[in-house]
Design a protein around this motif. Sequence first.
Motif, mmCIF file in Angstrom:
data_model
loop_
_atom_site.group_PDB
_atom_site.id
_atom_site.type_symbol
_atom_site.label_atom_id
_atom_site.label_comp_id
_atom_site.label_asym_id
_atom_site.label_seq_id
_atom_site.Cartn_x
_atom_site.Cartn_y
_atom_site.Cartn_z
ATOM 1 N N GLU A 357 -4.404 5.127 8.597
ATOM 2 C CA GLU A 357 -5.547 5.676 9.339
ATOM 3 C C GLU A 357 -5.271 5.710 10.837
ATOM 4 O OE1 GLU A 357 -8.794 3.184 8.149
ATOM 5 O OE2 GLU A 357 -9.151 4.289 6.269
ATOM 6 N N ILE A 358 -4.755 4.604 11.362
ATOM 7 C CA ILE A 358 -4.522 4.528 12.808
ATOM 8 C C ILE A 358 -3.413 5.481 13.237
ATOM 9 C CG2 ILE A 358 -2.843 2.603 12.908
ATOM 10 C CD1 ILE A 358 -5.760 2.775 15.281
ATOM 11 N N SER A 359 -2.389 5.615 12.404
ATOM 12 C CA SER A 359 -1.276 6.522 12.726
ATOM 13 C C SER A 359 -1.756 7.968 12.795
ATOM 14 C CB SER A 359 -0.152 6.385 11.697
ATOM 15 O OG SER A 359 0.340 5.070 11.690
ATOM 16 N N ASP A 360 -2.574 8.346 11.815
ATOM 17 C CA ASP A 360 -3.116 9.723 11.790
ATOM 18 C C ASP A 360 -4.026 9.974 12.985
ATOM 19 O OD1 ASP A 360 -1.735 10.084 9.460
ATOM 20 O OD2 ASP A 360 -3.485 9.923 8.131
ATOM 21 N N ALA A 361 -4.896 8.994 13.271
ATOM 22 C CA ALA A 361 -5.857 9.155 14.382
ATOM 23 C C ALA A 361 -5.130 9.231 15.726
ATOM 24 C CB ALA A 361 -6.849 7.993 14.378
#
Length: 386
Positions: A357-361
């Motif tokens: 999630e954090i990588s995509d965001a």
Amino acid sequence: MRQNHTTLINQIKSSFLKIFNKEPILIFSPGRINIIGEHTDYNDGFVFPAAINKGIITAIQKSISEFCTVVAADFNETFEFSLNNIQSIPNGGWKNYLLGVIAEIQKKGIKLEAFNIVFGGDIPVGSGLSSSAALENSIVFGLNELFRLGLTKKEMILISQKAEHNYVGVRCGIMDQYASMFGKKNNALFLDCRSVEANEINIDLKEYQLVLINTNVKHSLSESAYNDRRSVCEKVATMLNISALRDATEEDLLNIKTKISEEDYQKALYVIQENKRVQKATETLKFNDISALGKLLYESHNGLQNQYKVSCPELDFLVDKAKENSNIAGARMMGGGFGGCTINIIAKSATELFIKEISDAYQEKFNKECSVYFVEISEGTHLIKQ
């Protein structure tokens, strides 16, 4: 030692043998994390670092030439120099860490002979994991072994620190060098930067783990801003008639509030408050209170962002995202600032999903990838037994 380290050791050793045709001494010098206590070390305060299982491997041996040759395997650079004329090089990068260590040893009246080095590592440069201290420590430790200089570990870290002050131009505290040299497996070091003494505190995060997220940015402000912050701290300490902000209370600071700018007041206040947070953090670990520790990390980041002003949008974004997730006990920026990593205490069961999630965001927000590192707390600088 993990498989990737074994591979790295073999690569550095075989490079040395290929270039110099001689069996080298091998040293591992780790990078470090800092659980809490940022910008307190040069204020004679408290910090809470630990050595990690990422570091620099240095192969060293005497040279038959009158010159020293150093090969930086990761940069594919070779540097040849004479021990008779050691001077810092403008924009010299890694060379100045090396030259600084040699110069500081020579200042002690110690005569060195020519030597050869090959070094390389797996600490991402600019990540705030202190590749510079790892390099300095590996050089001084290697020279101490090779020439039987009889330096103590404490003398070695002071040489490393002075190398950074005098040859790199960064007036760093002692934390990075200390943690890299004295690290203990599964322990963080509650370090008093005035006495340069530390207590080892066992780290058992139970169902949580430490995860570093690298912004992969390093804003150009960092070195000048670092020296500027240090000057502010020294100026305020002088006004309070104390040797360092470690000795100041919030009440002391209030007494001179009208004599300094609001910006300088907040910077000094941050240091005083951060020192208290470090002391509290060590208490939370005695009781394994991970949520209390996490809360202190969030408070630390808030101070670094809004009072000391050494954060950046990328770091703030990562910490804000961590705050939104109940599976993360705490997070903050780590290191000098303006880029590098956040340190996160994440529930093991939720790590994989959060990282995705954090990588995509992060990619969506900054059109750039962040990098994720899982680190283990490891031993400090040591000889690699073959």
